[in-house]
Design a protein around this motif. Sequence first.
Motif, PDB file in Angstrom:
ATOM      1  N   MET A   1       0.833  -1.200   0.000  1.00 32.81           N
ATOM      2  CA  MET A   1       0.000   0.000   0.000  1.00 32.81           C
ATOM      3  C   MET A   1       0.870   1.253   0.000  1.00 32.81           C
ATOM      4  SD  MET A   1      -3.008   1.039   2.686  1.00 32.81           S
ATOM      5  CE  MET A   1      -4.039   2.482   2.389  1.00 32.81           C
ATOM      6  N   GLY A   2       1.933   1.231   0.788  1.00 32.55           N
ATOM      7  CA  GLY A   2       2.792   2.397   0.912  1.00 32.55           C
ATOM      8  C   GLY A   2       3.521   2.759  -0.360  1.00 32.55           C
ATOM      9  N   ILE A   3       3.874   1.747  -1.170  1.00 27.24           N
ATOM     10  CA  ILE A   3       4.599   2.050  -2.407  1.00 27.24           C
ATOM     11  C   ILE A   3       3.677   2.098  -3.619  1.00 27.24           C
ATOM     12  CG2 ILE A   3       6.774   1.155  -1.547  1.00 27.24           C
ATOM     13  CD1 ILE A   3       6.362  -1.383  -3.055  1.00 27.24           C
ATOM     14  N   GLY A   4       2.373   1.895  -3.389  1.00 32.41           N
ATOM     15  CA  GLY A   4       1.395   2.070  -4.460  1.00 32.41           C
ATOM     16  C   GLY A   4       1.267   0.907  -5.410  1.00 32.41           C
ATOM     17  N   LYS A   5       1.440  -0.323  -4.888  1.00 36.19           N
ATOM     18  CA  LYS A   5       1.280  -1.509  -5.724  1.00 36.19           C
ATOM     19  C   LYS A   5       0.095  -2.332  -5.238  1.00 36.19           C
ATOM     20  CE  LYS A   5       4.544  -0.932  -8.703  1.00 36.19           C
ATOM     21  NZ  LYS A   5       5.690  -1.814  -8.903  1.00 36.19           N
ATOM     22  N   ASN A   6      -0.564  -3.001  -6.189  1.00 37.68           N
ATOM     23  CA  ASN A   6      -1.776  -3.752  -5.865  1.00 37.68           C
ATOM     24  C   ASN A   6      -1.565  -5.257  -5.791  1.00 37.68           C
ATOM     25  OD1 ASN A   6      -3.310  -1.345  -5.926  1.00 37.68           O
ATOM     26  ND2 ASN A   6      -3.412  -1.469  -8.164  1.00 37.68           N
ATOM     27  N   ASP A   7      -0.401  -5.738  -6.252  1.00 36.11           N
ATOM     28  CA  ASP A   7      -0.179  -7.176  -6.359  1.00 36.11           C
ATOM     29  C   ASP A   7       1.307  -7.439  -6.136  1.00 36.11           C
ATOM     30  OD1 ASP A   7       0.250  -9.872  -7.468  1.00 36.11           O
ATOM     31  OD2 ASP A   7      -1.779  -9.668  -8.267  1.00 36.11           O
ATOM     32  N   VAL A   8       1.614  -8.492  -5.375  1.00 35.75           N
ATOM     33  CA  VAL A   8       3.028  -8.820  -5.143  1.00 35.75           C
ATOM     34  C   VAL A   8       3.748  -9.127  -6.449  1.00 35.75           C
ATOM     35  CG1 VAL A   8       2.798  -9.614  -2.754  1.00 35.75           C
ATOM     36  CG2 VAL A   8       2.388 -11.226  -4.642  1.00 35.75           C
ATOM     37  N   ALA A   9       3.001  -9.597  -7.454  1.00 33.07           N
ATOM     38  CA  ALA A   9       3.626  -9.912  -8.742  1.00 33.07           C
ATOM     39  C   ALA A   9       4.082  -8.659  -9.469  1.00 33.07           C
ATOM     40  CB  ALA A   9       2.645 -10.694  -9.615  1.00 33.07           C
ATOM     41  N   ASP A  10       3.602  -7.487  -9.044  1.00 33.18           N
ATOM     42  CA  ASP A  10       3.966  -6.236  -9.715  1.00 33.18           C
ATOM     43  C   ASP A  10       5.229  -5.593  -9.149  1.00 33.18           C
ATOM     44  OD1 ASP A  10       1.694  -6.496 -11.276  1.00 33.18           O
ATOM     45  OD2 ASP A  10       0.448  -5.283  -9.945  1.00 33.18           O
ATOM     46  N   LEU A  11       5.772  -6.139  -8.069  1.00 29.27           N
ATOM     47  CA  LEU A  11       6.967  -5.551  -7.470  1.00 29.27           C
ATOM     48  C   LEU A  11       8.179  -5.736  -8.384  1.00 29.27           C
ATOM     49  CD1 LEU A  11       6.442  -6.765  -3.801  1.00 29.27           C
ATOM     50  CD2 LEU A  11       6.506  -4.372  -4.544  1.00 29.27           C
ATOM     51  N   THR A  12       8.953  -4.662  -8.558  1.00 31.89           N
ATOM     52  CA  THR A  12      10.150  -4.714  -9.401  1.00 31.89           C
ATOM     53  C   THR A  12      11.267  -3.905  -8.753  1.00 31.89           C
ATOM     54  OG1 THR A  12       9.721  -2.712 -10.709  1.00 31.89           O
ATOM     55  CG2 THR A  12       8.653  -4.758 -11.445  1.00 31.89           C
ATOM     56  N   ARG A  13      12.421  -3.943  -9.379  1.00 35.48           N
ATOM     57  CA  ARG A  13      13.567  -3.157  -8.918  1.00 35.48           C
ATOM     58  C   ARG A  13      13.242  -1.664  -8.856  1.00 35.48           C
ATOM     59  NH1 ARG A  13      18.927  -4.857  -9.387  1.00 35.48           N
ATOM     60  NH2 ARG A  13      19.200  -7.100  -9.754  1.00 35.48           N
ATOM     61  N   ASP A  14      12.334  -1.214  -9.727  1.00 33.17           N
ATOM     62  CA  ASP A  14      11.999   0.204  -9.756  1.00 33.17           C
ATOM     63  C   ASP A  14      11.351   0.668  -8.458  1.00 33.17           C
ATOM     64  OD1 ASP A  14      13.008   0.448 -12.297  1.00 33.17           O
ATOM     65  OD2 ASP A  14      11.060   0.211 -13.298  1.00 33.17           O
ATOM     66  N   ASP A  15      10.896  -0.255  -7.645  1.00 30.71           N
ATOM     67  CA  ASP A  15      10.279   0.095  -6.364  1.00 30.71           C
ATOM     68  C   ASP A  15      11.319   0.267  -5.260  1.00 30.71           C
ATOM     69  OD1 ASP A  15       7.540  -0.062  -7.274  1.00 30.71           O
ATOM     70  OD2 ASP A  15       7.855  -2.229  -7.393  1.00 30.71           O
ATOM     71  N   LEU A  16      12.579   0.002  -5.579  1.00 31.39           N
ATOM     72  CA  LEU A  16      13.642   0.060  -4.579  1.00 31.39           C
ATOM     73  C   LEU A  16      14.656   1.147  -4.914  1.00 31.39           C
ATOM     74  CD1 LEU A  16      14.487  -3.734  -4.098  1.00 31.39           C
ATOM     75  CD2 LEU A  16      12.918  -2.335  -2.747  1.00 31.39           C
ATOM     76  N   ILE A  17      15.306   1.632  -3.895  1.00 30.99           N
ATOM     77  CA  ILE A  17      16.496   2.461  -4.042  1.00 30.99           C
ATOM     78  C   ILE A  17      17.673   1.571  -3.636  1.00 30.99           C
ATOM     79  CG2 ILE A  17      17.705   4.532  -3.279  1.00 30.99           C
ATOM     80  CD1 ILE A  17      14.930   5.672  -2.529  1.00 30.99           C
ATOM     81  N   ILE A  18      18.473   1.207  -4.628  1.00 29.26           N
ATOM     82  CA  ILE A  18      19.553   0.241  -4.417  1.00 29.26           C
ATOM     83  C   ILE A  18      20.882   0.979  -4.466  1.00 29.26           C
ATOM     84  CG2 ILE A  18      20.610  -1.900  -5.225  1.00 29.26           C
ATOM     85  CD1 ILE A  18      17.965  -2.509  -6.685  1.00 29.26           C
ATOM     86  N   PRO A  19      21.616   1.022  -3.367  1.00 32.35           N
ATOM     87  CA  PRO A  19      22.894   1.755  -3.357  1.00 32.35           C
ATOM     88  C   PRO A  19      23.896   1.153  -4.329  1.00 32.35           C
ATOM     89  CG  PRO A  19      22.269   1.041  -1.141  1.00 32.35           C
ATOM     90  CD  PRO A  19      21.339   0.381  -2.076  1.00 32.35           C
ATOM     91  N   GLU A  20      24.752   1.983  -4.852  1.00 26.75           N
ATOM     92  CA  GLU A  20      25.813   1.505  -5.723  1.00 26.75           C
ATOM     93  C   GLU A  20      26.698   0.511  -4.975  1.00 26.75           C
ATOM     94  OE1 GLU A  20      29.513   3.278  -8.435  1.00 26.75           O
ATOM     95  OE2 GLU A  20      28.133   4.629  -7.380  1.00 26.75           O
ATOM     96  N   GLY A  21      26.980  -0.599  -5.622  1.00 28.36           N
ATOM     97  CA  GLY A  21      27.831  -1.619  -5.017  1.00 28.36           C
ATOM     98  C   GLY A  21      27.116  -2.540  -4.053  1.00 28.36           C
ATOM     99  N   PHE A  22      25.795  -2.426  -3.945  1.00 31.43           N
ATOM    100  CA  PHE A  22      25.060  -3.260  -2.985  1.00 31.43           C
ATOM    101  C   PHE A  22      25.094  -4.724  -3.379  1.00 31.43           C
ATOM    102  CE2 PHE A  22      21.124  -5.471  -1.845  1.00 31.43           C
ATOM    103  CZ  PHE A  22      21.133  -5.334  -0.467  1.00 31.43           C
ATOM    104  N   GLU A  23      24.865  -5.004  -4.663  1.00 29.67           N
ATOM    105  CA  GLU A  23      24.715  -6.391  -5.096  1.00 29.67           C
ATOM    106  C   GLU A  23      26.081  -7.044  -5.336  1.00 29.67           C
ATOM    107  OE1 GLU A  23      20.599  -6.967  -7.273  1.00 29.67           O
ATOM    108  OE2 GLU A  23      21.835  -5.525  -8.350  1.00 29.67           O
ATOM    109  N   ARG A  24      26.082  -8.359  -5.167  1.00 30.28           N
ATOM    110  CA  ARG A  24      27.287  -9.158  -5.401  1.00 30.28           C
ATOM    111  C   ARG A  24      26.994 -10.180  -6.503  1.00 30.28           C
ATOM    112  NH1 ARG A  24      28.219  -5.619  -2.245  1.00 30.28           N
ATOM    113  NH2 ARG A  24      29.206  -5.795  -0.195  1.00 30.28           N
ATOM    114  N   ILE A  25      27.870 -10.243  -7.465  1.00 24.61           N
ATOM    115  CA  ILE A  25      27.753 -11.228  -8.540  1.00 24.61           C
ATOM    116  C   ILE A  25      29.062 -11.986  -8.606  1.00 24.61           C
ATOM    117  CG2 ILE A  25      27.295 -11.600 -10.986  1.00 24.61           C
ATOM    118  CD1 ILE A  25      26.022  -8.841 -11.085  1.00 24.61           C
ATOM    119  N   PHE A  26      28.990 -13.292  -8.445  1.00 21.52           N
ATOM    120  CA  PHE A  26      30.214 -14.085  -8.562  1.00 21.52           C
ATOM    121  C   PHE A  26      29.860 -15.497  -9.041  1.00 21.52           C
ATOM    122  CE2 PHE A  26      28.777 -13.945  -4.176  1.00 21.52           C
ATOM    123  CZ  PHE A  26      28.740 -15.272  -3.789  1.00 21.52           C
ATOM    124  N   GLY A  27      30.797 -16.145  -9.629  1.00 23.39           N
ATOM    125  CA  GLY A  27      30.571 -17.499 -10.122  1.00 23.39           C
ATOM    126  C   GLY A  27      30.219 -17.555 -11.591  1.00 23.39           C
ATOM    127  N   GLY A  28      30.357 -16.465 -12.332  1.00 20.60           N
ATOM    128  CA  GLY A  28      30.159 -16.492 -13.785  1.00 20.60           C
ATOM    129  C   GLY A  28      28.704 -16.449 -14.204  1.00 20.60           C
TER     130      GLY A  28
END
Length: 405
Positions: A378-405
Motif C-alpha cells: 500500500m505504501g509504495i502504491g502496488k496492488n499485487d506482489v507480482a507487480d513488485l520490481t527493482r523500480d520500487d527500490l532504491i539500491i545503493p551503488e555496489g550493494f549487489e554481489r555477482i560471482f561465479g560467472g
Amino acid sequence: MSKMSELAEKNPWRRNPWFETVGEAQKRARKRLPKTVYSSLVAGTQAGITVNDNMNAFTELGFAPHVIGTTPERNLATTVMGQELPFPVMISPTGVQAVDPDGEVAVARAAANRGTAMGLSSFASKPVEEVTAVNDKTFFQIYWLGSREDILARAQRAKDAGCKGLIVTTDWVFNVGRDWGSPEIPEKVDLAAVAKLAPEMITKPKYALSWFRDGKLLIPDLTAPNIAHPDQAGPTFFDVYGQWMNTPPPTWEDLQWLREQWDGEFMVKGITRMDDAKRARDIGATAISVSNHGGNNLDGTPATIRVLGPIADELGNDLDVLLDGGIRRGSDVAKALALGAKAVMIGRAYLWGLAANGQAGVENVLDLMRMGLDSTLMGIGKNDVADLTRDDLIIPEGFERIFGG
C-alpha cells in the motif's frame, strides 16, 4: 492502543499474548528460554559476519513509493513449487525444535492455519508422518547422509507420508563454532543432562513447566526420527554427525541422480553463486533457495539479499527462486520480491514466535509478515506482489554481489 494492536483485536486469528514485532518475539524468547537453548537460536559461525550481514543488508535498501494508485484490497497470493500460498512466506526447515514440547507439529499447524507451506528438517524432533497429518503443504528437507540407498529410503518415506517436494540442503557443514562460544548440546536429554541444566531451568520456570503434561515430565527429544526407518528409533545428533563425517560430500552427479529418482518438486537450497544456480537448473531443479544457512555455514559469505537479484534476473523464468536469511518483517519480504524472489522462507523469526507463545506465537509471526507486506504494498502504491520490481527500490551503488560467472 497502537494501530497494529487494533488490527490484532479485529483479527479473528488473534491469540494472546500478541506481540507486535518479530523483535518483541525474540525478546520474549530470550526471557523465557534457558541461556543454552536461546543461544542455539541466535548462533552463527565464527565472527558472525554473515549472520549480521543477512539482516543489516536489508536496511541498505530503500523504497521509491508511488502515493497514488493502490486499491483498498491488495493481492498477496502466489504459487511456489506447485502450492498455492495466500502470501509469499514459507516455513524454512530447521533442526530439532526443543523450544516447545510440540515442536515441528505446532509449527506445521500454525502454517496450515495461515494456508502456507511447511519445510520439515531431516533433523526434526517429530516424525514426518505427524507433520504431514496437520499440514498437507509439507516439503521434506534432505541432507546427503549415508548411502544412496539410505537417502532414497528417506525420500520415499517422505513421499509416502504425503510430502509435496524435496528440499536438498547443501549449505551446511556442521561448522557451528563461534568466536564468542557455542552452546553445549548434550548427546541425549537424560536425567544427568537435566541435572546439569537444572541451574538454568530454575531461573526459567515457565519453560520448565511447559514440559510437564498430565503430571509427567516430557523429556525433550534430541534424536532425529526421520533419519531412521519408520519402525526404528531415531539416532542421536552425535550418531548423525558420525554418519555425516563418513559420507563423502555430494557431487552434481549425485544431485542429478536424486533428481531422477524423485518425480515431484525439487529445490536445491544453499545457492549463492551464479554457476551453481545454473547447474541446479540444468539438473532439473524446479526451485532454488538463495541461502547461506542463516549465517551458520561459511562465515564471510555475503548476505543472501545481496546475491539474489542477479540470480533471479538470470533464472527467474526457468524455476522458482526463493530467498532465506535475515527476514524479520513484511517490508523485508517486499524487498526480496522486488529483486525477483517468488517467495521467502523464514527460520529464526518463527522459532522465536514458537518460544514466545507456542503455536499461537508462530501464527503471530506469520500474521506480522502478511500484514507488514500488505502495508508495504500500500505504501509504495502496488496492488499485487507480482507487480513488485527493482523500480520500487532504491539500491545503493555496489550493494549487489555477482560471482561465479
